[in-house]
Design a protein around this motif. Structure first.
Motif, PDB file in Angstrom:
ATOM      1  N   GLU A 188      12.865  14.235  24.227  1.00 18.09           N
ATOM      2  CA  GLU A 188      11.990  13.562  23.269  1.00 18.09           C
ATOM      3  C   GLU A 188      12.322  12.073  23.286  1.00 18.09           C
ATOM      4  O   GLU A 188      13.467  11.683  23.054  1.00 18.09           O
ATOM      5  CB  GLU A 188      12.217  14.113  21.858  1.00 18.09           C
ATOM      6  N   ALA A 189      11.321  11.250  23.581  1.00 17.10           N
ATOM      7  CA  ALA A 189      11.520   9.801  23.603  1.00 17.10           C
ATOM      8  C   ALA A 189      10.615   9.155  22.565  1.00 17.10           C
ATOM      9  O   ALA A 189       9.456   9.549  22.412  1.00 17.10           O
ATOM     10  CB  ALA A 189      11.222   9.234  24.986  1.00 17.10           C
TER      11      ALA A 189
ATOM     12  N   ALA B  67       9.204  12.648  30.061  1.00 19.08           N
ATOM     13  CA  ALA B  67       9.641  12.860  28.682  1.00 19.08           C
ATOM     14  C   ALA B  67       8.421  13.120  27.804  1.00 19.08           C
ATOM     15  O   ALA B  67       7.299  12.729  28.127  1.00 19.08           O
ATOM     16  CB  ALA B  67      10.390  11.632  28.167  1.00 19.08           C
ATOM     17  N   THR B  68       8.643  13.781  26.692  1.00 20.01           N
ATOM     18  CA  THR B  68       7.624  13.889  25.646  1.00 20.01           C
ATOM     19  C   THR B  68       7.756  12.644  24.788  1.00 20.01           C
ATOM     20  O   THR B  68       8.782  12.432  24.146  1.00 20.01           O
ATOM     21  CB  THR B  68       7.823  15.156  24.801  1.00 20.01           C
ATOM     22  N   THR B  69       6.730  11.804  24.806  1.00 15.77           N
ATOM     23  CA  THR B  69       6.877  10.432  24.316  1.00 15.77           C
ATOM     24  C   THR B  69       5.979  10.145  23.116  1.00 15.77           C
ATOM     25  O   THR B  69       4.787  10.436  23.131  1.00 15.77           O
ATOM     26  CB  THR B  69       6.557   9.433  25.441  1.00 15.77           C
ATOM     27  N   THR B  70       6.575   9.537  22.102  1.00 20.04           N
ATOM     28  CA  THR B  70       5.865   9.092  20.903  1.00 20.04           C
ATOM     29  C   THR B  70       5.962   7.577  20.816  1.00 20.04           C
ATOM     30  O   THR B  70       7.032   7.004  21.043  1.00 20.04           O
ATOM     31  CB  THR B  70       6.487   9.712  19.636  1.00 20.04           C
ATOM     32  N   VAL B  71       4.847   6.922  20.503  1.00 25.36           N
ATOM     33  CA  VAL B  71       4.836   5.476  20.293  1.00 25.36           C
ATOM     34  C   VAL B  71       4.676   5.207  18.799  1.00 25.36           C
ATOM     35  O   VAL B  71       3.706   5.649  18.180  1.00 25.36           O
ATOM     36  CB  VAL B  71       3.703   4.796  21.074  1.00 25.36           C
ATOM     37  N   CYS B  72       5.620   4.491  18.224  1.00 25.88           N
ATOM     38  CA  CYS B  72       5.567   4.109  16.807  1.00 25.88           C
ATOM     39  C   CYS B  72       5.321   2.608  16.700  1.00 25.88           C
ATOM     40  O   CYS B  72       5.621   1.850  17.624  1.00 25.88           O
ATOM     41  CB  CYS B  72       6.882   4.471  16.109  1.00 25.88           C
TER      42      CYS B  72
ATOM     43  N   ASP C 224      15.674  12.038  21.454  1.00 27.23           N
ATOM     44  CA  ASP C 224      16.840  11.989  22.326  1.00 27.23           C
ATOM     45  C   ASP C 224      17.041  10.570  22.867  1.00 27.23           C
ATOM     46  O   ASP C 224      18.169  10.165  23.148  1.00 27.23           O
ATOM     47  CB  ASP C 224      16.672  12.939  23.513  1.00 27.23           C
ATOM     48  N   ILE C 225      15.915   9.856  23.037  1.00 25.47           N
ATOM     49  CA  ILE C 225      15.933   8.480  23.548  1.00 25.47           C
ATOM     50  C   ILE C 225      15.093   7.615  22.614  1.00 25.47           C
ATOM     51  O   ILE C 225      13.940   7.962  22.318  1.00 25.47           O
ATOM     52  CB  ILE C 225      15.362   8.399  24.977  1.00 25.47           C
TER      53      ILE C 225
ATOM     54  N   GLY D 244      24.027  11.661  18.961  1.00 26.97           N
ATOM     55  CA  GLY D 244      24.011  11.699  20.416  1.00 26.97           C
ATOM     56  C   GLY D 244      22.803  11.062  21.072  1.00 26.97           C
ATOM     57  O   GLY D 244      22.635  11.169  22.296  1.00 26.97           O
ATOM     58  N   ALA D 245      21.978  10.385  20.299  1.00 26.36           N
ATOM     59  CA  ALA D 245      20.798   9.742  20.870  1.00 26.36           C
ATOM     60  C   ALA D 245      21.197   8.625  21.833  1.00 26.36           C
ATOM     61  O   ALA D 245      22.267   8.023  21.701  1.00 26.36           O
ATOM     62  CB  ALA D 245      19.913   9.176  19.766  1.00 26.36           C
ATOM     63  N   VAL D 246      20.322   8.352  22.794  1.00 30.10           N
ATOM     64  CA  VAL D 246      20.468   7.201  23.682  1.00 30.10           C
ATOM     65  C   VAL D 246      19.566   6.096  23.137  1.00 30.10           C
ATOM     66  O   VAL D 246      18.375   6.316  22.910  1.00 30.10           O
ATOM     67  CB  VAL D 246      20.078   7.554  25.127  1.00 30.10           C
TER      68      VAL D 246
END
Length: 295
Positions: free
Chosen positions: A159-160, A186-191, A206-207, A226-228
């Motif tokens: 999850e990014a 990655a499964t990506t969300t834009v905020c 996760d990222i 543990g996130a990057v």
């Protein structure tokens, strides 16, 4: 223990590889050239251009710089770009932002020849990136991909969250993270500024790529364990009567949660400059039909 990702070290490896590309090109009778154009009296812009010219000199790229009077008609800038498009010694063209009021930014981007558009902002190059067939990748997102790879972080299946939707970082970064190429999937969300409850999104990631231009607004309590964390922000703030640089991430609190994090300065910034050199030698190789060993 949190891994602080050293952008300077990764960038140095890229620059070493670029120097090898320059040697290959010169053996074929081609010296890659990067033209920078400045139509501004902004001191920061002048500094950025000087740094890019110095980078070119260090790796053997021919640096060409053109100043356009910031009071001149916009057409003078457009004509300058056209002349660089026609110059066989120039393989990359970069017009330094910000633009003065009389200049149409979109026209500037459209005027640069796509095969010399080493920033990858021309609509054709944007479209190719979205279609999964990029000629060049934008420098900052590509640099972030290389930082993640250097830290042994594979986005595939993760999850990014990208915080920020700028044309320069946010949008292309999202496309590259969910794209099918290496460094994606990655499964990506834009905020962005209209996102309701930003922390709800960042805590499941996760990222996290922070690229909104707001000083230290991503804090440790907004992250999963543990996130990057990749911090794109460069913000100058006053502290104790002194000016200092900080990112979009509150580094100390984020470091307590993150498994890996980029610092500011010394994280993403050096990579952006390195990938500009990378794109320039790639452009020169394509123009000369020379197979260069891209790093």
């Amino acid at each position: 223990m949190t891994d602080v990702i050293d952008g300077n070290a990764v960038a140095a490896d890229i620059r070493e590889g670029v120097t090898e590309c320059v040697d290959v090109l010169e053996d074929s009778g081609v010296r890659p050239g990067l033209a920078t154009v400045l139509m501004s009296d902004d001191p920061a812009s002048e500094t950025y251009v000087s740094m890019k010219q110095r980078d070119c000199e260090e790796v053997g790229i021919e640096g060409i710089h053109v100043d356009v009077d910031n009071d001149a008609p916009a057409q003078e800038l457009y004509d300058t770009i056209e002349s660089l498009n026609d110059d066989d010694a120039v393989h990359g063209v970069l017009v330094q932002k910000p633009f003065v009021d009389q200049v149409d930014e979109r026209r500037v981007l459209r005027t640069i020849d796509p095969v010399k558009d080493v920033d990858a902002f021309h609509p054709e190059n944007v479209g190719r990136l979205v279609a999964g067939d990029p000629l060049f990748k934008p420098c900052t997102p590509h640099g972030i991909q290389r930082l993640l790879a250097a830290a042994d972080v594979d986005p595939e299946g993760k999850e990014a969250v990208v915080v920020g939707r700028s044309d320069i970082v946010g949008k292309p970064m999202a496309n590259m993270l969910f794209g099918r190429d290496e460094g994606g999937n990655a499964t990506t969300t834009v905020c962005h500024s209209r996102t309701a409850d930003l922390a709800e999104h960042t805590r499941r990631a996760d990222i996290v790529v922070a690229a909104a231009g707001v000083p230290e607004f991503i804090t440790g309590d907004m992250l999963s364990e543990g996130a990057v964390v990749v911090d794109v922000g460069i913000n100058r703030v006053e502290r104790n009567g002194e000016s200092t640089l900080v990112g979009d991430v509150a580094f100390e609190s984020a470091k307590e949660k993150a498994s890996a994090i980029t610092p500011v300065p010394g994280g993403v910034g050096p990579m952006t400059r390195a990938m500009l050199l990378y794109n320039t030698v790639k452009a020169a190789g394509l123009e000369a039909d020379v197979d260069v060993p891209l790093p």
